[in-house]
Scaffold this motif. Structure first.
Motif, short mmCIF file in Angstrom:
data_model
loop_
_atom_site.label_atom_id
_atom_site.label_comp_id
_atom_site.label_asym_id
_atom_site.label_seq_id
_atom_site.Cartn_x
_atom_site.Cartn_y
_atom_site.Cartn_z
N GLN A 1 0.81 -1.49 -0.15
CA GLN A 1 -0.12 0.09 -0.04
C GLN A 1 0.61 1.03 0.53
O GLN A 1 0.92 2.21 -0.52
CB GLN A 1 -0.85 -0.18 0.88
CG GLN A 1 -1.88 0.96 0.99
CD GLN A 1 -3.56 1.10 0.16
OE1 GLN A 1 -3.18 -0.24 -0.14
NE2 GLN A 1 -3.19 1.83 -0.88
N HIS A 2 2.20 1.24 0.50
CA HIS A 2 3.01 1.93 0.61
C HIS A 2 3.43 2.66 -1.47
O HIS A 2 3.97 3.72 -0.70
CB HIS A 2 4.43 2.02 1.95
CG HIS A 2 5.01 1.33 0.74
ND1 HIS A 2 4.76 -0.40 1.09
CD2 HIS A 2 6.10 0.89 0.47
CE1 HIS A 2 5.46 -0.90 0.53
NE2 HIS A 2 6.28 -0.64 -0.13
N LEU A 3 3.44 2.35 -1.77
CA LEU A 3 3.84 1.70 -3.00
C LEU A 3 2.41 2.32 -4.13
O LEU A 3 2.31 2.28 -5.37
CB LEU A 3 4.27 1.05 -4.00
CG LEU A 3 5.24 0.38 -3.43
CD1 LEU A 3 6.09 -0.87 -3.75
CD2 LEU A 3 6.77 1.08 -3.08
N GLY A 4 1.31 2.86 -2.74
CA GLY A 4 0.63 3.12 -3.48
C GLY A 4 -0.23 4.14 -5.41
O GLY A 4 -0.61 3.70 -6.25
N ASN A 5 1.10 5.68 -5.42
CA ASN A 5 0.70 6.32 -6.27
C ASN A 5 1.34 5.19 -7.70
O ASN A 5 0.65 5.71 -8.70
CB ASN A 5 1.24 7.21 -5.65
CG ASN A 5 1.20 8.12 -5.40
OD1 ASN A 5 -0.58 8.67 -4.15
ND2 ASN A 5 1.87 9.26 -4.12
N VAL A 6 2.12 4.31 -7.29
CA VAL A 6 3.16 3.79 -8.71
C VAL A 6 2.13 3.21 -8.91
O VAL A 6 1.57 2.44 -10.15
CB VAL A 6 4.27 2.89 -7.92
CG1 VAL A 6 4.67 2.34 -9.04
CG2 VAL A 6 5.43 3.94 -7.24
N LEU B 1 -4.80 5.00 -5.05
CA LEU B 1 -4.80 6.59 -4.73
C LEU B 1 -5.14 7.39 -3.75
O LEU B 1 -3.85 7.92 -2.94
CB LEU B 1 -5.67 7.09 -5.69
CG LEU B 1 -4.82 8.77 -6.03
CD1 LEU B 1 -3.76 9.10 -6.52
CD2 LEU B 1 -6.20 9.65 -7.10
N SER B 2 -6.88 6.96 -2.68
CA SER B 2 -6.70 8.10 -1.90
C SER B 2 -6.56 6.50 -0.48
O SER B 2 -6.60 7.27 0.05
CB SER B 2 -8.24 8.40 -1.89
OG SER B 2 -9.36 7.27 -2.25
N GLY B 3 -6.55 5.68 -0.68
CA GLY B 3 -6.38 5.14 0.84
C GLY B 3 -8.06 4.66 0.86
O GLY B 3 -8.05 4.02 2.06
#
Length: 330
Positions: free
Chosen positions: A41-46, A106-108
């Motif tokens: 989840q920490h790589l959400g933007n990628v 993107l937004s969680g």
């Protein structure tokens, strides 16, 4: 998803008061929490960018197939009629899942309303099962074209094609509607965290505090029927095709026939492999983590590869694209 479990554990008590010692029983869940892929989840933007590009590419490629099939009179044949129906179904199929996954990355925002969750599960199962029967119909079409070439134009008329595609949609709609009506009647009293990136049938059933044995058996039987019926039809059709191709006198004719069918084999292997792994087992409790990866193949990778595989070596499609581009330039 522990923090989400505490902050979004939204329950309403039916009949006013819970019984002593049963604070979570007889409750109705308003929202579910889609766990997604917590390990990355920490790589959400990628991941958002990767999946957005895959989604847009898949939609564009499938819509391109639909457009050129209906625009070019050379492609208005039974094979491309079924292929365009298949592409349309694929566009709808991935749209039921990928947009919500993009929101998670993107937004969680992992919550999904109860009704929306059931609708997503219904749409996913309905469109997915329709795709399998369309694959079986496409196999029959190839069988008739290769094994019964003289009778093919008469048998596979426009009316027959329409009836076959309509039958796929109507039958699957009826089967999946009956199943989802039963699922909607379940009571959900456990922490409403779905260890998946969309509302799939297995995780939903596991969250119920009702007796789910009858629904599990029904779901197993229905999905097994859909997968294996379409698979048996496909195997019989391609078995006859292989026998016919082997008997062709010319090596060039055999290569051409095998080339036409090889793309279908690749798509079949990807789709049936992932779905049998996910669904064809009575219990799914211990395999949800691995199911997520298999489901990702089924909802992202395969729909992206399908239009490429079907058109990569297809000279008619290449010619239709060239003609369309020439008209645009003019």
């Amino acid at each position: 998803a522990d923090s989400y479990m505490h902050s979004y554990f939204v329950l309403h008590v039916i009949n006013g008061k819970p019984m002593m010692g049963e604070t979570t029983n007889r409750t109705a869940v308003q929202e579910f929490i889609l766990e997604g892929f917590p390990a990355v989840q920490h790589l959400g933007n990628v991941l958002f960018l990767v999946h957005l590009l895959a989604y847009l590419a898949s939609i564009t490629a499938n819509m391109l197939i639909i457009t050129i099939t209906w625009a070019d009179h050379h492609l208005q044949t039974p094979m491309y009629f079924f292929l365009s129906s298949f592409s349309f179904c694929e566009c709808c199929f991935i749209t039921t899942v990928i947009p919500k996954l993009l929101v998670i990355f993107l937004s969680g925002r992992q919550t999904i309303p109860f009704t929306t969750c059931l609708m997503q599960a219904f749409s996913f199962l309905f469109l997915g099962s329709t795709i399998f029967f369309l694959m079986a119909v496409m196999s029959l079409d190839r069988y008739l074209a290769i094994c019964k070439p003289l009778h093919y134009p008469t048998i596979m008329s426009l009316k027959t094609r329409f009836y076959l595609v309509t039958a796929c949609f109507v039958m699957d709609f009826t089967l999946i509607t009956g199943l989802m009506v039963k699922v909607s009647q379940l009571s959900f009293c456990r922490p409403p965290v779905i260890p998946h990136f969309f509302c799939d049938l297995g995780p939903l059933i596991q969250l119920s505090c009702s007796d789910t044995r009858s629904i599990e058996i029904l779901a197993f039987d229905l999905i097994s029927f859909i997968l294996f019926t379409s698979l048996i039809i496909t195997i019989i059709a391609y078995g006859n095709i292989v026998v016919t191709i082997v008997r062709l006198p010319s090596v060039k004719e055999r290569q051409k026939a095998f080339s036409t069918c090889s793309s279908h084999f690749i798509v079949l292997s990807l789709m049936y492999g992932s779905c049998v792994f996910i669904y064809v087992k009575p219990k799914q409790i211990d395999r949800l983590d691995s199911n997520r990866e298999a489901a990702l193949v089924n909802t992202v990778v395969t729909p992206l590869l399908n239009p490429i595989i079907y058109t990569l070596r297809n000279k008619q499609v290449h010619q239709a694209l060239s003609d369309a581009l020439s008209r645009v330039k003019l």
